[in-house]
Write a protein that holds these residues in place. Structure first.
Motif, PDB file in Angstrom:
ATOM      1  N   ALA A  59       0.810  -1.223   0.000  1.00 19.01           N
ATOM      2  CA  ALA A  59       0.000   0.000   0.000  1.00 19.01           C
ATOM      3  C   ALA A  59       0.840   1.267   0.000  1.00 19.01           C
ATOM      4  N   ASP A  60       2.142   1.134   0.187  1.00 20.78           N
ATOM      5  CA  ASP A  60       3.003   2.307   0.316  1.00 20.78           C
ATOM      6  C   ASP A  60       3.596   2.718  -1.028  1.00 20.78           C
ATOM      7  N   GLY A  61       3.572   4.027  -1.275  1.00 18.69           N
ATOM      8  CA  GLY A  61       4.181   4.574  -2.474  1.00 18.69           C
ATOM      9  C   GLY A  61       5.690   4.661  -2.341  1.00 18.69           C
ATOM     10  N   PRO A  62       6.374   5.206  -3.359  1.00 21.77           N
ATOM     11  CA  PRO A  62       7.841   5.234  -3.382  1.00 21.77           C
ATOM     12  C   PRO A  62       8.471   5.907  -2.166  1.00 21.77           C
ATOM     13  N   THR A  63       7.874   6.974  -1.669  1.00 20.59           N
ATOM     14  CA  THR A  63       8.479   7.704  -0.546  1.00 20.59           C
ATOM     15  C   THR A  63       8.600   6.828   0.689  1.00 20.59           C
ATOM     16  N   ILE A  64       7.532   6.144   1.052  1.00 20.56           N
ATOM     17  CA  ILE A  64       7.575   5.299   2.247  1.00 20.56           C
ATOM     18  C   ILE A  64       8.311   3.999   1.963  1.00 20.56           C
ATOM     19  N   GLN A  65       8.246   3.500   0.743  1.00 12.65           N
ATOM     20  CA  GLN A  65       9.049   2.326   0.386  1.00 12.65           C
ATOM     21  C   GLN A  65      10.533   2.608   0.599  1.00 12.65           C
ATOM     22  N   GLU A  66      10.975   3.760   0.138  1.00  4.43           N
ATOM     23  CA  GLU A  66      12.397   4.120   0.284  1.00  4.43           C
ATOM     24  C   GLU A  66      12.760   4.304   1.748  1.00  4.43           C
ATOM     25  N   ALA A  67      11.835   4.861   2.529  1.00  4.53           N
ATOM     26  CA  ALA A  67      12.085   5.017   3.964  1.00  4.53           C
ATOM     27  C   ALA A  67      12.236   3.660   4.638  1.00  4.53           C
ATOM     28  N   SER A  68      11.410   2.693   4.249  1.00  2.00           N
ATOM     29  CA  SER A  68      11.509   1.346   4.816  1.00  2.00           C
ATOM     30  C   SER A  68      12.843   0.703   4.468  1.00  2.00           C
ATOM     31  N   LEU A  69      13.286   0.900   3.242  1.00  2.00           N
ATOM     32  CA  LEU A  69      14.571   0.333   2.841  1.00  2.00           C
ATOM     33  C   LEU A  69      15.712   0.949   3.643  1.00  2.00           C
ATOM     34  N   ARG A  70      15.670   2.270   3.832  1.00  5.68           N
ATOM     35  CA  ARG A  70      16.708   2.921   4.637  1.00  5.68           C
ATOM     36  C   ARG A  70      16.695   2.374   6.068  1.00  5.68           C
ATOM     37  N   ALA A  71      15.495   2.183   6.597  1.00  2.00           N
ATOM     38  CA  ALA A  71      15.375   1.688   7.968  1.00  2.00           C
ATOM     39  C   ALA A  71      15.912   0.263   8.090  1.00  2.00           C
TER      40      ALA A  71
END
Length: 266
Positions: A59-71
């Motif tokens: 359900a997450d767009g690119p912005t939150i996807q990238e945040a998850s990857l960084r995390a």
């Protein structure tokens, strides 16, 4: 009464609406997340949604996807997220809702997760990919510990299904303002208002709106008819752009303060 219920009841008495910011735990690291959680409270957050980073979101767009990857790259785990909540809970009563996907909770163990979440001071859980019909192995453990399992409603949810989900809702209903993923396009407040007013007519819990709310103006528009306003991608974008910068706190504070002022100005 849970902290979530107490918060919405207080806001109703005051004639105010809830500001519910979202950030991804561990982006860019858990120490920063801890500082930002305190900052969100200081700037007027009523409830905080804290994302559990996951490698395969739907359900997450690119912005939150990238945040998850960084995390995830920084070593963030569900256990670490719960430890962070536990430390923050020592200094605030602001409700914290963990938001994410079922796999990390399943791997952790449903009963063990509920017990540890309660110890940490988690108030609610929102799992995007766990329909109520399949929540039986988790929800009883949450209910025993007074952790609300927050329900999502979408524009595509049929009317009878909406009533069914609302009947069993806990904490608040999260109305997804559009089809698609988070932060994907502009919202249409007029159309959303019609849907939310209908839902509020049969919901026994408050209704919060999220997805696509990117500015104080958007937040103010939604606050006119919703009980709460969820802002995620726009805030996560600021963290992504300034995560390594000394002005991160200033940027986040200014944005959340503007959201608060927009909502309170309604």
């Amino acid at each position: 009464m849970s902290r979530i219920a107490e918060t919405f009841a207080r806001l109703k008495r005051e004639g105010r609406k809830a500001l519910i910011p979202f950030l991804t735990a561990g982006d860019p690291d858990l120490d920063t997340t801890e500082r930002l959680l305190h900052l969100l409270v200081e700037e007027g957050a009523d409830v905080i949604e804290l994302g559990i980073p996951f490698s395969d979101p739907m359900a997450d767009g690119p912005t939150i996807q990238e945040a998850s990857l960084r995390a995830l790259e920084s070593g963030t785990t569900l256990a670490g997220v719960l430890q962070t909540v536990e430390r923050v809970r020592q200094h605030t009563n602001t409700p914290i809702v963990l938001m994410g996907y079922y796999n990390p909770v399943l791997r952790f163990g449903p009963e063990r997760f509920a017990e540890r979440a309660a110890e940490a001071g988690v108030d609610g859980l929102l799992l995007v990919d766990l329909p109520p019909e399949e929540a039986g192995e988790l929800q009883p453990y949450l209910q025993q510990r007074q952790i609300d399992l927050v329900t999502l409603l979408a524009p595509t949810t049929p009317a009878e299904r909406r009533r069914q989900l609302a009947a069993g809702a806990e904490g608040y209903l999260y109305y997804v303002s559009m089809t698609g993923v988070t932060g994907s396009r502009q919202i249409d407040p007029t159309a959303i208002a019609v849907e939310v007013e209908e839902i509020r007519g049969f919901s026994r819990v408050p209704v919060a709106v999220g997805f696509g709310i990117t500015s104080p103006g958007d937040a103010a528009a939604v606050a006119r008819f919703a009980d709460g306003v969820v802002v995620g991608s726009a805030l996560v974008k600021i963290i992504g752009e300034h995560g390594a910068s000394p002005d991160l706190a200033e940027k986040v504070a200014a944005f959340v303060r503007a959201l608060r002022e927009g909502i309170d100005g309604v």
